[in-house]
Design a protein around this motif. Structure first.
Motif, PDB file in Angstrom:
ATOM      1  N   TYR A 244      -7.331 -10.049  -3.659  1.00  0.00           N
ATOM      2  CA  TYR A 244      -6.620  -9.365  -4.983  1.00  0.00           C
ATOM      3  C   TYR A 244      -5.371 -10.290  -5.437  1.00  0.00           C
ATOM      4  N   ALA A 245      -5.308 -10.547  -6.751  1.00  0.00           N
ATOM      5  CA  ALA A 245      -4.101 -11.326  -6.895  1.00  0.00           C
ATOM      6  C   ALA A 245      -2.798 -10.735  -6.392  1.00  0.00           C
ATOM      7  N   TYR A 246      -1.981 -11.593  -5.666  1.00  0.00           N
ATOM      8  CA  TYR A 246      -0.907 -11.233  -5.193  1.00  0.00           C
ATOM      9  C   TYR A 246      -0.899 -10.379  -3.861  1.00  0.00           C
ATOM     10  N   GLY A 247      -2.035 -10.112  -3.523  1.00  0.00           N
ATOM     11  CA  GLY A 247      -2.319  -9.074  -2.444  1.00  0.00           C
ATOM     12  C   GLY A 247      -2.016  -7.820  -2.894  1.00  0.00           C
ATOM     13  N   LEU A 248      -2.362  -7.334  -4.051  1.00  0.00           N
ATOM     14  CA  LEU A 248      -2.004  -6.092  -4.647  1.00  0.00           C
ATOM     15  C   LEU A 248      -3.243  -5.671  -5.182  1.00  0.00           C
ATOM     16  N   CYS A 249      -3.428  -4.320  -4.582  1.00  0.00           N
ATOM     17  CA  CYS A 249      -4.638  -3.643  -5.505  1.00  0.00           C
ATOM     18  C   CYS A 249      -4.020  -2.499  -6.192  1.00  0.00           C
ATOM     19  N   ILE A 250      -3.795  -2.561  -7.624  1.00  0.00           N
ATOM     20  CA  ILE A 250      -2.877  -1.731  -8.346  1.00  0.00           C
ATOM     21  C   ILE A 250      -3.605  -0.507  -8.245  1.00  0.00           C
ATOM     22  N   SER A 251      -2.465   0.602  -8.493  1.00  0.00           N
ATOM     23  CA  SER A 251      -2.751   2.153  -8.405  1.00  0.00           C
ATOM     24  C   SER A 251      -3.839   2.107  -9.674  1.00  0.00           C
ATOM     25  N   HIS A 252      -4.960   2.854  -9.151  1.00  0.00           N
ATOM     26  CA  HIS A 252      -6.075   3.704 -10.380  1.00  0.00           C
ATOM     27  C   HIS A 252      -6.743   4.592  -9.613  1.00  0.00           C
ATOM     28  N   TRP A 253      -7.570   5.412 -10.371  1.00  0.00           N
ATOM     29  CA  TRP A 253      -8.255   6.503  -9.801  1.00  0.00           C
ATOM     30  C   TRP A 253      -9.652   6.363 -10.257  1.00  0.00           C
ATOM     31  N   HIS A 254     -10.815   7.181  -9.565  1.00  0.00           N
ATOM     32  CA  HIS A 254     -12.094   7.161  -9.853  1.00  0.00           C
ATOM     33  C   HIS A 254     -12.603   8.629  -9.579  1.00  0.00           C
TER      34      HIS A 254
END
Length: 299
Positions: A35-45
């Motif tokens: 992932y870009a910048y080692g960041l999996c941004i907050s999300h929901w599913h």
């Protein structure tokens, strides 16, 4: 390799190919460096999720809470729960992740299995997540099952679907027992919870503008007290705290872009001035925007 990015809609829902309705589960090997910048941004599913760290450690954010998940530790995340992850000290982390729909466990929504063992946990308001650690023998078995399920799913040998479902049912039994038996007539997910999605859509559309609690409550047609109660239930934070967190999340990509000054990033992210932006960023992330740019983005 091109870096992955979590794509979301205006409500924070992850946009990706839905699971196969005939066998609603997906398992994969992942690294935060993908992932870009080692960041999996907050999300929901709407699917539930299971994750186990296989090497290194990651910082798992669930709503407003943050947990360190280390090697051979895992986490269960319930449906519709906002979550994200990032590197710890800029060090990569390998992990396995399983997404699945409750139908995999209970089949028909009117079945006894679904009604008694799945829906009762899925709709339990306090069961947003559970950390799984190997010190406990039952939790260690849950971690072992996550390893085996991902191996079997990826290899896809003869009868792999039967083996995966069998192990998922065993894993769910352990989670059910650990969480505690709940009454069969446990309160179902209140329809009001879905109204909060209108508030999220409003925040994510107008976060750059001045915003009040009254604005957010009006967007989902709730009283201010009901709006606060729902945000506390779902995200463990007030509506205005959520706004601040969302604005900071939007600032990440701008911080990584050398074209913007801290003042410009503050205004573009919805903050009234750079001082307040820096103060809130430090409070939420634990470092200043400048430190974040140096330590996380490597600039």
């Amino acid at each position: 390799m091109e870096k992955k990015k979590i794509q979301t809609d205006k409500e924070g829902k992850e946009l990706r190919q839905p699971l196969d309705g005939k066998f609603p589960i997906a398992a994969e090997f992942q690294k935060l460096s993908y992932y870009a910048y080692g960041l999996c941004i907050s999300h929901w599913h709407p699917e539930m999720e299971l994750l186990v760290v296989t090497e290194g450690a990651l910082e798992q954010r669930i709503g407003e809470e943050t947990h360190m998940i280390r090697e051979n530790e895992g986490v269960f995340i319930n449906s519709h729960v906002m979550h994200g992850a990032r590197m710890v000290n800029r060090e990569d982390c390998s992990y396995r992740v399983i997404r699945f729909e409750p139908a995999l466990l209970g089949g028909n929504a009117k079945s006894l299995i679904y009604e008694k063992y799945v829906k009762t946990l899925q709709s339990q308001k306090d069961l947003r997540y559970r950390i799984v650690r190997p010190e406990d023998i039952q939790q260690r078995r849950m971690i072992d099952l996550i390893y085996k399920i991902t191996d079997i799913y990826v290899k896809r040998e003869v009868c792999y679907e039967l083996k995966v479902q069998q192990m998922m049912l065993e894993l769910w039994e352990l989670l059910y027992k650990r969480t505690g038996h709940v009454e069969e007539n446990a309160i179902q997910m209140n329809r009001e919870l879905y109204k909060i999605q209108d508030a999220l859509a409003y925040i994510q559309m107008y976060y750059k503008n001045p915003m009040t609690l009254e604005d957010i409550a009006g967007a989902c047609m709730l009283s201010k007290s009901s709006c606060c109660r729902l945000f506390k239930k779902v995200f463990r934070q007030s509506p205005m705290e959520y706004v601040t967190s969302y604005r900071i999340q939007q600032s990440f990509m701008l911080i990584a872009d050398d074209r913007y000054s801290i003042t410009e990033i503050a205004y573009e992210s919805g903050f009234t001035n750079s001082s307040y932006f820096t103060e809130m960023f430090r409070k939420v992330i634990g470092m200043t925007p400048t430190q974040y740019k140096k330590e996380i983005c490597g600039k």
